[in-house]
Design an enzyme around this catalytic site. Structure first.
Site, short mmCIF file in Angstrom:
data_model
loop_
_atom_site.label_atom_id
_atom_site.label_comp_id
_atom_site.label_asym_id
_atom_site.label_seq_id
_atom_site.Cartn_x
_atom_site.Cartn_y
_atom_site.Cartn_z
N ARG A 198 5.55 -12.84 9.55
CA ARG A 198 6.24 -11.62 9.17
C ARG A 198 7.57 -11.52 9.88
O ARG A 198 7.81 -12.17 10.90
CB ARG A 198 5.39 -10.40 9.48
CG ARG A 198 5.10 -10.17 10.95
CD ARG A 198 3.93 -9.23 11.16
NE ARG A 198 4.18 -7.88 10.69
CZ ARG A 198 3.47 -7.28 9.74
NH1 ARG A 198 2.48 -7.90 9.15
NH2 ARG A 198 3.74 -6.05 9.39
N GLU A 225 0.87 -1.16 0.00
CA GLU A 225 0.00 0.00 0.00
C GLU A 225 0.91 1.22 0.00
O GLU A 225 1.82 1.32 0.83
CB GLU A 225 -0.88 0.00 1.26
CG GLU A 225 -1.85 1.16 1.22
CD GLU A 225 -2.73 1.30 2.46
OE1 GLU A 225 -2.74 0.38 3.30
OE2 GLU A 225 -3.37 2.35 2.57
N LYS A 275 4.67 0.79 9.31
CA LYS A 275 4.71 2.08 8.62
C LYS A 275 4.11 3.18 9.46
O LYS A 275 4.55 4.32 9.40
CB LYS A 275 4.00 1.96 7.27
CG LYS A 275 4.85 1.24 6.24
CD LYS A 275 4.20 1.23 4.89
CE LYS A 275 3.17 0.16 4.78
NZ LYS A 275 2.67 -0.03 3.43
P1 ATP Z 1 3.15 -2.41 8.08
O1 ATP Z 1 2.50 -3.43 8.98
O2 ATP Z 1 4.60 -2.27 8.30
O3 ATP Z 1 2.46 -1.11 8.06
P2 ATP Z 1 1.76 -3.42 5.87
O4 ATP Z 1 1.53 -4.87 5.98
O5 ATP Z 1 0.64 -2.53 6.18
O6 ATP Z 1 3.07 -3.05 6.67
P3 ATP Z 1 1.73 -3.40 3.03
O7 ATP Z 1 2.12 -2.29 2.15
O8 ATP Z 1 0.31 -3.77 3.14
O9 ATP Z 1 2.31 -3.04 4.46
O10 ATP Z 1 2.62 -4.68 2.76
C1 ATP Z 1 2.95 -5.17 1.49
C2 ATP Z 1 3.33 -6.61 1.63
O11 ATP Z 1 4.45 -6.74 2.51
C3 ATP Z 1 2.20 -7.41 2.25
O12 ATP Z 1 2.06 -8.62 1.52
C4 ATP Z 1 2.66 -7.67 3.65
O13 ATP Z 1 2.15 -8.88 4.13
C5 ATP Z 1 4.18 -7.69 3.50
N1 ATP Z 1 4.84 -7.31 4.75
C6 ATP Z 1 4.63 -6.19 5.47
N2 ATP Z 1 5.37 -6.21 6.59
C7 ATP Z 1 6.07 -7.36 6.58
C8 ATP Z 1 7.01 -7.97 7.48
N3 ATP Z 1 7.38 -7.39 8.60
N4 ATP Z 1 7.53 -9.17 7.14
C9 ATP Z 1 7.16 -9.77 5.99
N5 ATP Z 1 6.29 -9.25 5.11
C10 ATP Z 1 5.74 -8.07 5.41
MG MG Z 2 -1.21 -3.28 5.20
#
Ligand code: ATP
Ligand code: MG
Length: 565
Positions: free
Chosen positions: A263, A37, A273
């Site tokens: 994760r 995102e 984020k």
């Molecule tokens: P955050 O929790 O840091 O805000 P998010 O999951 O909201 O991250 P996205 O932009 O939705 O961020 O993530 C894009 C992809 O990266 C998704 O498939 C998510 O599952 C993966 N992702 C995010 N954080 C991690 C992590 N710590 N380890 C592995 N994969 C991750």
């Molecule tokens: Mg997300």
């Protein structure tokens, strides 16, 4: 081995894909996607997901991986983030080729699908407010209650949903909801919202839409539209999988499979984020690419290589259970990589002046120095030696403790690539008593660093020639947090209570050897005996600035040794 020069270690996702290839489940296709995102910069956790998704595609013949922006939340998204994400993925070493997608490109199609579900009696327009909806939703232990609007006729729903799109209703006044089961033990299945009314300008669709689809509804259908085979996401989406499947099944469209993995969590840092944005906005760090940040742009600026991060992601593996990874492993991966590649140079961080009394005043010698003992092909360079030098302040002790073998009054040591020198006199500031200058003699027979008579010295110091050296600023970084995991400290711990006040230390009068003149921003060096350093983006011909990427001390090697015992 594959094109990426490593033999993939089996993990449960690789096993699933291998089996699907064998049974020809998707006609021998592997098609993954990385779906960020655009509401922040990517962090090291995303690197794990990128390496996994792009890696699985690369490992399998004909495999493809899409970069797809999950841009359904216009109030938090921005093109700055879109651009940074594209740059970071490319920098990590992955080529999406022409496969760049935006969920927002599917808004019309998603709307049509929503009409289809409404026509089939599987979705309805609901007038409950957000708060009422929460009340009706029930809890983990209590079932929810049906919304009074659940029984609206299909005709009325179609009419209202069209009018939602047309902008006839206020923001937040109505939603479109899936008609599933308010008593489901899975809260995600209790008539989840599919669309909300929101007047916000979208970075791609502008003001064309005033209704926006929700993540769960958008994600599965985007995967379906793109022909994804394996939709890999993090564990928190496990409870969303029934919903992922429900939308695809009810619409009868192509159905990828969702697979969840744990994760990445890293100690001594934060990794969401939302928090990273808070650090940036509230000025705790100097931006998304501050070298203390676990963002890819921060790590890059700090001196991390894409190879070291990819290697780290491979080594941490992929599992089904959450765990915490030691940041020492990440640092270890960087050292391992830079040890092979980084040119050695000499730089003195806290200079102490040394005058070689026995060395002619106007003489300068060009001594041969090895660029990288790990790689003879990197050759040698010349370093100037003269009567006045700088050595590291911490390499001298007036009153040396036991096992301190470096310079001390009367003590002989080796200057790397140069001579043996002996300290004969110590000059101090009269007022403060601080040592300001050392006087030494040198043994001309030890030129190059070896003594013909075979006598040994116990220490070899780095140094620079004072008149030839260049002034530099060096930024030393330490962990962002003082504790591994704030939530372990106390129940209501806020990570901001544990921000390390010494995470940045700036040294402004460092001296580095003249070969570093004009060093290009982004280039990486080993400062002998100090660590690996990267030229900062702010560095210029007028003012050299280095970031310490990592020190030479390898705590991970120690941890590993202890684990093996
Ligand atoms: P955050 O929790 O840091 O805000 P998010 O999951 O909201 O991250 P996205 O932009 O939705 O961020 O993530 C894009 C992809 O990266 C998704 O498939 C998510 O599952 C993966 N992702 C995010 N954080 C991690 C992590 N710590 N380890 C592995 N994969 C991750
Ligand atoms: Mg997300």
């Amino acid at each position: 081995m594959n094109e990426n020069n490593y033999t993939p270690v089996p993990n449960f996702i690789r096993n699933i894909i291998a089996e699907d290839m064998e049974t020809n489940k998707y006609q021998g296709r592997v098609h993954t996607r990385f779906p960020p995102e655009p509401n922040g910069y990517l962090h090291i956790g995303h690197a794990k997901s990128i390496c996994l998704n792009f890696g699985l595609a690369a490992e399998n013949k004909g495999g493809l991986c899409n970069l797809r922006f999950d841009d359904t939340n216009p109030s938090k998204e921005d093109v700055e983030y879109v651009d940074s994400i594209m740059e970071d993925v490319r920098w990590l070493g992955f080529d999406r080729e022409d496969r760049l997608f935006y969920a927002s490109d599917y808004f019309e199609q998603l709307y049509q699908y929503a009409m289809q579900l409404t026509k089939a009696g599987k979705a309805y327009v609901c007038d409950l407010s957000a708060e009422e909806m929460r009340e009706y939703r029930g809890t983990l232990t209590e079932p929810g209650k049906d919304s009074p609007y659940r029984i609206r006729s299909i005709e009325e729903n179609l009419d209202l949903f069209e009018r939602m799109r047309a902008g006839e209703f206020e923001d937040g006044s109505r939603t479109l909801r899936a008609k599933i089961d308010m008593a489901s033990p899975n809260l995600n299945m209790r008539d989840p919202v599919m669309y909300r009314i929101l007047r916000a300008e979208h970075h791609r669709t502008g003001n064309k839409w005033c209704i926006y689809p929700m993540y769960d509804y958008t994600h599965c259908l985007s995967d379906s539209i793109e022909g994804i085979t394996h939709s890999i996401c993090t564990l928190e989406f496990e409870d969303h999988r029934p919903l992922y499947d429900w939308f695809l099944d009810e619409l009868g469209v192509y159905h990828p499979q969702q697979i969840e993995f744990a994760r990445l969590n890293l100690n001594y840092t934060v990794m969401s984020k939302r928090r990273l944005l808070e650090l940036v906005e509230q000025g705790y760090v100097k931006g998304w690419d501050d070298p203390r940040m676990p963002t890819l742009s921060g790590l890059r600026r700090r001196g991390y290589t894409p190879e070291s991060i990819r290697n780290f992601c491979e080594r941490i593996g992929v599992a089904k259970r959450d765990s915490m990874v030691d940041v020492a492993l990440l640092e270890h991966c960087l050292r391992e990589d830079l040890n092979k590649r980084a040119q050695r140079v000499m730089g003195v961080l806290r200079p102490l002046k040394v005058v070689i009394d026995s060395y002619p005043e106007d003489q300068v010698e060009e001594l041969d120095a090895i660029n990288n003992p790990e790689d003879p092909a990197m050759g040698t360079r010349k370093v100037p030696f003269s009567r006045v030098l700088y050595v590291e302040r911490e390499d001298f002790r007036e009153d040396p403790p036991k096992k301190f073998y470096r310079l001390a009054p009367g003590r002989e040591v080796r200057l790397r690539y140069a001579y043996y020198i002996t300290c004969v006199n110590v000059v101090k500031d009269e007022k403060t008593g601080e040592v300001v200058e050392l006087h030494c003699t040198h043994d001309p027979a030890t030129r190059g660093g070896d003594s013909p008579d075979g006598r040994k010295v116990k220490a070899t110091l780095h140094w620079v020639s004072a008149p030839h050296s260049l002034e530099a600023e060096v930024r030393l970084y330490d962990r962002l947090l003082t504790v591994q995991k704030p939530s372990d400290e106390s129940e209501d711990a806020d990570y901001k209570d544990y921000l390390n006040p010494d995470s940045l230390q700036v040294l402004t009068s460092c001296r580095v050897e003249p070969s570093l003149e004009g060093a290009a921003p982004g280039s990486r060096y080993q400062f002998e005996r100090q660590g690996y350093f990267c030229v900062d983006y702010d560095s210029s011909d007028k003012k050299l600035i280095f970031n310490r990427a990592v020190s030479l001390r390898d705590t991970w090697a120690k941890i590993e040794k202890a684990q093996k015992k």
